[in-house]
Each structure stands twice: as C-alpha cells, then as structure tokens.
Design a protein around this motif. Structure first.
Motif, PDB file in Angstrom:
ATOM      1  N   THR A 105      39.451 -32.589 -28.467  1.00  0.00           N
ATOM      2  CA  THR A 105      40.151 -31.574 -27.741  1.00  0.00           C
ATOM      3  C   THR A 105      40.414 -32.041 -26.342  1.00  0.00           C
ATOM      4  O   THR A 105      41.292 -31.560 -25.498  1.00  0.00           O
ATOM      5  N   THR A 106      39.692 -33.040 -25.969  1.00  0.00           N
ATOM      6  CA  THR A 106      40.028 -33.689 -24.606  1.00  0.00           C
ATOM      7  C   THR A 106      39.995 -35.011 -24.479  1.00  0.00           C
ATOM      8  O   THR A 106      39.668 -35.871 -25.452  1.00  0.00           O
ATOM      9  N   LYS A 107      40.657 -35.730 -23.406  1.00  0.00           N
ATOM     10  CA  LYS A 107      40.603 -37.011 -23.169  1.00  0.00           C
ATOM     11  C   LYS A 107      40.374 -37.199 -21.608  1.00  0.00           C
ATOM     12  O   LYS A 107      40.131 -36.321 -20.962  1.00  0.00           O
ATOM     13  N   THR A 108      39.897 -38.546 -21.606  1.00  0.00           N
ATOM     14  CA  THR A 108      39.639 -38.989 -20.019  1.00  0.00           C
ATOM     15  C   THR A 108      40.938 -39.767 -19.303  1.00  0.00           C
ATOM     16  O   THR A 108      41.855 -40.320 -19.919  1.00  0.00           O
ATOM     17  N   CYS A 109      41.066 -39.049 -18.123  1.00  0.00           N
ATOM     18  CA  CYS A 109      42.344 -39.517 -17.160  1.00  0.00           C
ATOM     19  C   CYS A 109      41.821 -40.972 -17.084  1.00  0.00           C
ATOM     20  O   CYS A 109      40.934 -41.279 -16.450  1.00  0.00           O
ATOM     21  N   PRO A 124      45.700 -32.579 -13.796  1.00  0.00           N
ATOM     22  CA  PRO A 124      45.411 -31.804 -13.090  1.00  0.00           C
ATOM     23  C   PRO A 124      44.638 -31.904 -11.838  1.00  0.00           C
ATOM     24  O   PRO A 124      44.550 -31.300 -10.977  1.00  0.00           O
ATOM     25  N   HIS A 125      43.861 -33.202 -11.878  1.00  0.00           N
ATOM     26  CA  HIS A 125      42.903 -33.274 -10.995  1.00  0.00           C
ATOM     27  C   HIS A 125      43.505 -34.075  -9.946  1.00  0.00           C
ATOM     28  O   HIS A 125      43.522 -34.282  -8.683  1.00  0.00           O
ATOM     29  N   CYS A 126      43.972 -35.596 -10.466  1.00  0.00           N
ATOM     30  CA  CYS A 126      44.926 -36.547  -9.391  1.00  0.00           C
ATOM     31  C   CYS A 126      46.406 -36.427  -9.647  1.00  0.00           C
ATOM     32  O   CYS A 126      47.075 -36.990  -8.643  1.00  0.00           O
ATOM     33  N   THR A 127      46.973 -35.657 -10.219  1.00  0.00           N
ATOM     34  CA  THR A 127      48.450 -35.414 -10.644  1.00  0.00           C
ATOM     35  C   THR A 127      49.180 -36.648 -11.273  1.00  0.00           C
ATOM     36  O   THR A 127      50.182 -36.481 -11.050  1.00  0.00           O
ATOM     37  N   SER A 128      48.189 -37.606 -11.619  1.00  0.00           N
ATOM     38  CA  SER A 128      48.925 -38.602 -12.112  1.00  0.00           C
ATOM     39  C   SER A 128      49.625 -38.577 -13.485  1.00  0.00           C
ATOM     40  O   SER A 128      49.313 -37.592 -14.152  1.00  0.00           O
ATOM     41  N   GLU A 129      50.807 -38.946 -13.714  1.00  0.00           N
ATOM     42  CA  GLU A 129      51.369 -38.912 -15.181  1.00  0.00           C
ATOM     43  C   GLU A 129      50.849 -39.796 -15.976  1.00  0.00           C
ATOM     44  O   GLU A 129      50.216 -40.890 -15.830  1.00  0.00           O
ATOM     45  N   LEU A 130      50.604 -39.089 -17.153  1.00  0.00           N
ATOM     46  CA  LEU A 130      49.884 -39.806 -18.448  1.00  0.00           C
ATOM     47  C   LEU A 130      50.941 -40.241 -19.308  1.00  0.00           C
ATOM     48  O   LEU A 130      51.979 -39.487 -19.583  1.00  0.00           O
ATOM     49  N   SER A 131      50.970 -41.394 -19.926  1.00  0.00           N
ATOM     50  CA  SER A 131      51.736 -41.653 -21.101  1.00  0.00           C
ATOM     51  C   SER A 131      51.148 -41.222 -22.488  1.00  0.00           C
ATOM     52  O   SER A 131      50.049 -40.961 -22.706  1.00  0.00           O
TER      53      SER A 131
END
Length: 131
Positions: A105-109, A124-131
C-alpha cells in the motif's frame, strides 16, 4: 449422505475435538501411573503401619518394577499420540492453500526516500513529481 460425511469430517478434525481426545487418552494413561503408585507404594506402606502385612525385599522390588512399567506405558502412549497428531496435522496442511501476500500500500519516493501512498503522483514531503 455425502454432505453428512463432509460435515462429520470437518467436526472430527477440528482442533478442539482433537485436543480433547488427546487429553482423554493421556488422562487414561496417567491414571495407570496413579493406580500403580497407590497399589505398589502407598497401600503397602499403610499395610505395614497397620500391621496387616510384612513385605520382603523381593516384594519391594516387584512393587518398584510394576511402577516403572506403568511409567514406561505412559511414555509410550504419549509418544504414539504425539506422532499420530503430528502426522495428522501434516496431512491436513497438505490440502490447504497458502495465502498470497497482501499487495503493498506504500512505496518509497525516489528523491527524498520517504514512504508515501502507492497512488501518489507527487511526494507530499519533497513535492517531487512521481512517474
């Protein structure tokens, strides 16, 4: 009739019923030890105190061997029941399917290495866009 047999099989092989049956059998075997202890040690001591009997050394050896025989009978019974229960548990576990592991249910940024929801498109922590 087939449904009745299946229901009985489910009932008889349930853990509580098997534990109770093992307990009854072990209790019966243990009662042999108690009976032997009473007949071969306690009763002769009472007989000597009351003056009803006098025992020789051979009698005492016979009483001791009878008690040891009862203890060995108990150990053998317990060992056989243990082996039977272990084999039955192994047979019952053959037909069971193992549960598949739950989906994550989770993944690592990849940028800040924080744990985030698997559905997230932005960290939500570093506001980077994830692909």
């Amino acid at each position: 009739m087939k449904k009745f047999i299946e229901e009985f099989k489910t009932f008889a092989l349930r853990g509580n019923v098997m534990d109770m049956a093992i307990g009854v059998l072990i209790g019966g075997a243990f009662s042999g030890i108690i009976t032997s202890l009473t007949d071969n040690f306690i009763q002769p001591i009472i007989d000597v105190i009351m003056g009803r009997a006098a025992y020789t050394l051979e009698d005492v050896a016979l009483f001791g061997s009878n008690f040891i025989s009862a203890v060995i009978n108990f150990i053998i019974t317990a060992l056989i029941l243990f082996c039977l229960l272990k084999a039955m548990n192994k047979l019952l576990s053959v037909g069971r399917k193992e549960e598949a592991p739950a989906a994550p249910t989770t993944k690592t940024c990849p940028y800040c290495k924080s744990e985030i929801s698997i559905d997230a498109t932005r960290c939500p922590h570093c506001t980077s866009e994830l692909s």
